[in-house]
Design a protein around this motif. Sequence first.
Motif, PDB file in Angstrom:
ATOM      1  N   ASP A 158     -48.274 -14.282 -10.695  1.00 29.27           N
ATOM      2  CA  ASP A 158     -49.108 -14.490 -11.873  1.00 29.27           C
ATOM      3  C   ASP A 158     -50.476 -13.840 -11.767  1.00 29.27           C
ATOM      4  O   ASP A 158     -51.352 -14.094 -12.587  1.00 29.27           O
ATOM      5  N   ASP A 159     -50.692 -12.980 -10.784  1.00 29.51           N
ATOM      6  CA  ASP A 159     -51.963 -12.288 -10.653  1.00 29.51           C
ATOM      7  C   ASP A 159     -52.113 -11.272 -11.788  1.00 29.51           C
ATOM      8  O   ASP A 159     -51.197 -10.497 -12.078  1.00 29.51           O
ATOM      9  N   ASP A 160     -53.296 -11.245 -12.418  1.00 27.00           N
ATOM     10  CA  ASP A 160     -53.501 -10.397 -13.588  1.00 27.00           C
ATOM     11  C   ASP A 160     -53.419  -8.915 -13.238  1.00 27.00           C
ATOM     12  O   ASP A 160     -52.939  -8.102 -14.035  1.00 27.00           O
ATOM     13  N   HIS A 161     -53.891  -8.551 -12.039  1.00 30.34           N
ATOM     14  CA  HIS A 161     -53.840  -7.150 -11.626  1.00 30.34           C
ATOM     15  C   HIS A 161     -52.386  -6.696 -11.462  1.00 30.34           C
ATOM     16  O   HIS A 161     -52.046  -5.550 -11.784  1.00 30.34           O
ATOM     17  N   ILE A 162     -51.547  -7.586 -10.968  1.00 30.92           N
ATOM     18  CA  ILE A 162     -50.128  -7.248 -10.828  1.00 30.92           C
ATOM     19  C   ILE A 162     -49.500  -7.074 -12.203  1.00 30.92           C
ATOM     20  O   ILE A 162     -48.715  -6.142 -12.431  1.00 30.92           O
ATOM     21  N   SER A 163     -49.842  -7.953 -13.146  1.00 31.62           N
ATOM     22  CA  SER A 163     -49.322  -7.810 -14.510  1.00 31.62           C
ATOM     23  C   SER A 163     -49.693  -6.458 -15.104  1.00 31.62           C
ATOM     24  O   SER A 163     -48.868  -5.814 -15.772  1.00 31.62           O
ATOM     25  N   ARG A 164     -50.917  -6.021 -14.851  1.00 30.57           N
ATOM     26  CA  ARG A 164     -51.344  -4.714 -15.355  1.00 30.57           C
ATOM     27  C   ARG A 164     -50.518  -3.596 -14.725  1.00 30.57           C
ATOM     28  O   ARG A 164     -50.112  -2.644 -15.400  1.00 30.57           O
ATOM     29  N   MET A 165     -50.251  -3.698 -13.419  1.00 35.50           N
ATOM     30  CA  MET A 165     -49.444  -2.677 -12.751  1.00 35.50           C
ATOM     31  C   MET A 165     -48.012  -2.673 -13.279  1.00 35.50           C
ATOM     32  O   MET A 165     -47.420  -1.606 -13.497  1.00 35.50           O
ATOM     33  N   VAL A 166     -47.446  -3.868 -13.486  1.00 38.01           N
ATOM     34  CA  VAL A 166     -46.080  -3.961 -14.011  1.00 38.01           C
ATOM     35  C   VAL A 166     -46.020  -3.382 -15.432  1.00 38.01           C
ATOM     36  O   VAL A 166     -45.064  -2.678 -15.795  1.00 38.01           O
ATOM     37  N   PHE A 167     -47.036  -3.661 -16.233  1.00 33.37           N
ATOM     38  CA  PHE A 167     -47.108  -3.110 -17.591  1.00 33.37           C
ATOM     39  C   PHE A 167     -47.152  -1.583 -17.539  1.00 33.37           C
ATOM     40  O   PHE A 167     -46.414  -0.897 -18.262  1.00 33.37           O
ATOM     41  N   ASN A 168     -47.996  -1.039 -16.659  1.00 33.16           N
ATOM     42  CA  ASN A 168     -48.091   0.416 -16.537  1.00 33.16           C
ATOM     43  C   ASN A 168     -46.761   1.017 -16.060  1.00 33.16           C
ATOM     44  O   ASN A 168     -46.349   2.078 -16.541  1.00 33.16           O
ATOM     45  N   LEU A 169     -46.114   0.342 -15.111  1.00 34.35           N
ATOM     46  CA  LEU A 169     -44.813   0.814 -14.644  1.00 34.35           C
ATOM     47  C   LEU A 169     -43.808   0.813 -15.794  1.00 34.35           C
ATOM     48  O   LEU A 169     -43.008   1.755 -15.947  1.00 34.35           O
ATOM     49  N   GLY A 170     -43.849  -0.225 -16.608  1.00 38.25           N
ATOM     50  CA  GLY A 170     -42.972  -0.283 -17.770  1.00 38.25           C
ATOM     51  C   GLY A 170     -43.218   0.874 -18.725  1.00 38.25           C
ATOM     52  O   GLY A 170     -42.271   1.484 -19.245  1.00 38.25           O
ATOM     53  N   LYS A 171     -44.481   1.198 -18.954  1.00 36.35           N
ATOM     54  CA  LYS A 171     -44.802   2.313 -19.851  1.00 36.35           C
ATOM     55  C   LYS A 171     -44.327   3.648 -19.284  1.00 36.35           C
ATOM     56  O   LYS A 171     -43.882   4.527 -20.033  1.00 36.35           O
ATOM     57  N   LEU A 172     -44.416   3.800 -17.963  1.00 35.27           N
ATOM     58  CA  LEU A 172     -43.886   5.020 -17.341  1.00 35.27           C
ATOM     59  C   LEU A 172     -42.371   5.083 -17.482  1.00 35.27           C
ATOM     60  O   LEU A 172     -41.806   6.143 -17.763  1.00 35.27           O
ATOM     61  N   ASN A 173     -41.692   3.945 -17.299  1.00 33.35           N
ATOM     62  CA  ASN A 173     -40.240   3.895 -17.492  1.00 33.35           C
ATOM     63  C   ASN A 173     -39.869   4.242 -18.932  1.00 33.35           C
ATOM     64  O   ASN A 173     -38.872   4.925 -19.190  1.00 33.35           O
ATOM     65  N   LEU A 174     -40.684   3.778 -19.872  1.00 36.15           N
ATOM     66  CA  LEU A 174     -40.394   3.978 -21.290  1.00 36.15           C
ATOM     67  C   LEU A 174     -40.624   5.419 -21.731  1.00 36.15           C
ATOM     68  O   LEU A 174     -39.745   6.051 -22.324  1.00 36.15           O
ATOM     69  N   SER A 175     -41.807   5.958 -21.420  1.00 35.91           N
ATOM     70  CA  SER A 175     -42.200   7.242 -22.006  1.00 35.91           C
ATOM     71  C   SER A 175     -41.895   8.444 -21.128  1.00 35.91           C
ATOM     72  O   SER A 175     -41.635   9.537 -21.648  1.00 35.91           O
ATOM     73  N   LYS A 176     -41.925   8.261 -19.816  1.00 38.89           N
ATOM     74  CA  LYS A 176     -41.730   9.400 -18.912  1.00 38.89           C
ATOM     75  C   LYS A 176     -40.330   9.445 -18.314  1.00 38.89           C
ATOM     76  O   LYS A 176     -39.723  10.505 -18.224  1.00 38.89           O
ATOM     77  N   LYS A 177     -39.827   8.287 -17.905  1.00 37.56           N
ATOM     78  CA  LYS A 177     -38.527   8.243 -17.246  1.00 37.56           C
ATOM     79  C   LYS A 177     -37.367   8.049 -18.217  1.00 37.56           C
ATOM     80  O   LYS A 177     -36.211   8.293 -17.861  1.00 37.56           O
ATOM     81  N   LYS A 178     -37.664   7.561 -19.426  1.00 37.32           N
ATOM     82  CA  LYS A 178     -36.637   7.238 -20.422  1.00 37.32           C
ATOM     83  C   LYS A 178     -35.638   6.207 -19.887  1.00 37.32           C
ATOM     84  O   LYS A 178     -34.463   6.216 -20.239  1.00 37.32           O
ATOM     85  N   MET A 179     -36.155   5.330 -19.021  1.00 34.21           N
ATOM     86  CA  MET A 179     -35.330   4.254 -18.452  1.00 34.21           C
ATOM     87  C   MET A 179     -35.664   2.983 -19.227  1.00 34.21           C
ATOM     88  O   MET A 179     -36.482   2.157 -18.806  1.00 34.21           O
ATOM     89  N   TYR A 180     -35.037   2.843 -20.393  1.00 28.16           N
ATOM     90  CA  TYR A 180     -35.465   1.845 -21.359  1.00 28.16           C
ATOM     91  C   TYR A 180     -35.168   0.410 -20.912  1.00 28.16           C
ATOM     92  O   TYR A 180     -35.963  -0.497 -21.162  1.00 28.16           O
ATOM     93  N   THR A 181     -34.031   0.206 -20.248  1.00 18.56           N
ATOM     94  CA  THR A 181     -33.699  -1.132 -19.779  1.00 18.56           C
ATOM     95  C   THR A 181     -34.676  -1.583 -18.693  1.00 18.56           C
ATOM     96  O   THR A 181     -35.120  -2.736 -18.691  1.00 18.56           O
ATOM     97  N   ASP A 182     -35.032  -0.673 -17.781  1.00 21.07           N
ATOM     98  CA  ASP A 182     -36.017  -0.988 -16.737  1.00 21.07           C
ATOM     99  C   ASP A 182     -37.379  -1.260 -17.358  1.00 21.07           C
ATOM    100  O   ASP A 182     -38.108  -2.159 -16.912  1.00 21.07           O
ATOM    101  N   ALA A 183     -37.729  -0.465 -18.364  1.00 19.06           N
ATOM    102  CA  ALA A 183     -39.008  -0.684 -19.053  1.00 19.06           C
ATOM    103  C   ALA A 183     -39.043  -2.067 -19.688  1.00 19.06           C
ATOM    104  O   ALA A 183     -40.035  -2.803 -19.558  1.00 19.06           O
TER     105      ALA A 183
END
Length: 239
Positions: A158-183
């Motif tokens: 529940d650390d806020d910094h981790i949430s930010r990193m997970v959100f950024n990872l999701g955006k990379l999965n979505l827009s760069k990797k096209k790994m939509y389920t992982d995003a």
Amino acid sequence: ISEEQHENTAMDLTSNSDTDRTVKRRTSFGFDAADGYKIGVAYMQNNHLEKAEPYFEKALSAKVALYGETNIEVARVMECLGDIKFRNGALMDSLEIFRKAHSILKAIYMDEEGDDMLKLESKLANVLFDLGFGDYCEEAYKLYTKLIPLKRRQCGIDDDHISRMVFNLGKLNLSKKKMYTDALACFKEVLETKRDSGTDNAKDDMFISVLFHAGTASEKSGQNNDAEKFYGELLLLGG
């Protein structure tokens, strides 16, 4: 200056709202590299970045002269300078400084993943993410993938910094990797953490942004029921 005089003036600068006045008190005795670092931190914590930077630069020169470049204190001052560049939007300058600090820590700690290393690599990943193109995104992706499980063990999910990193990872999965389920899995994790935090999500810009990205990832992965649910919640918050 005697050790006692130095100790009496070496107060916690962040506890004094008038940082300039405190700096004058300290500089009336003269100060060394440690003082320059502490004054820089005080100015930075009070958001006076333009005043903090020259103190960090002065402290960096003094510490390099005293210890050489491969020293933990040198790396910490560099990290502060990198923070200032990042907050001022000078991403390439910030990246260069963080890379230098990272190479110092690697030389000191080798393969050990200590707190200093994890903290700096998190900042490095964020700069690479914000640069947002080409190899920078790929490097950010690799760092987030490595750091998130390590930071979870260190700080909890529940650390806020981790949430930010997970959100950024999701955006990379979505827009760069096209790994939509992982995003989508990343976005759902952040939403769950935010909901459990007890904050007012209607006033949380990050929560609203995650909802939007979760809806997009749901559409892209063919999970239309989820997309409808996320977009519906987004409309309710907007209303």
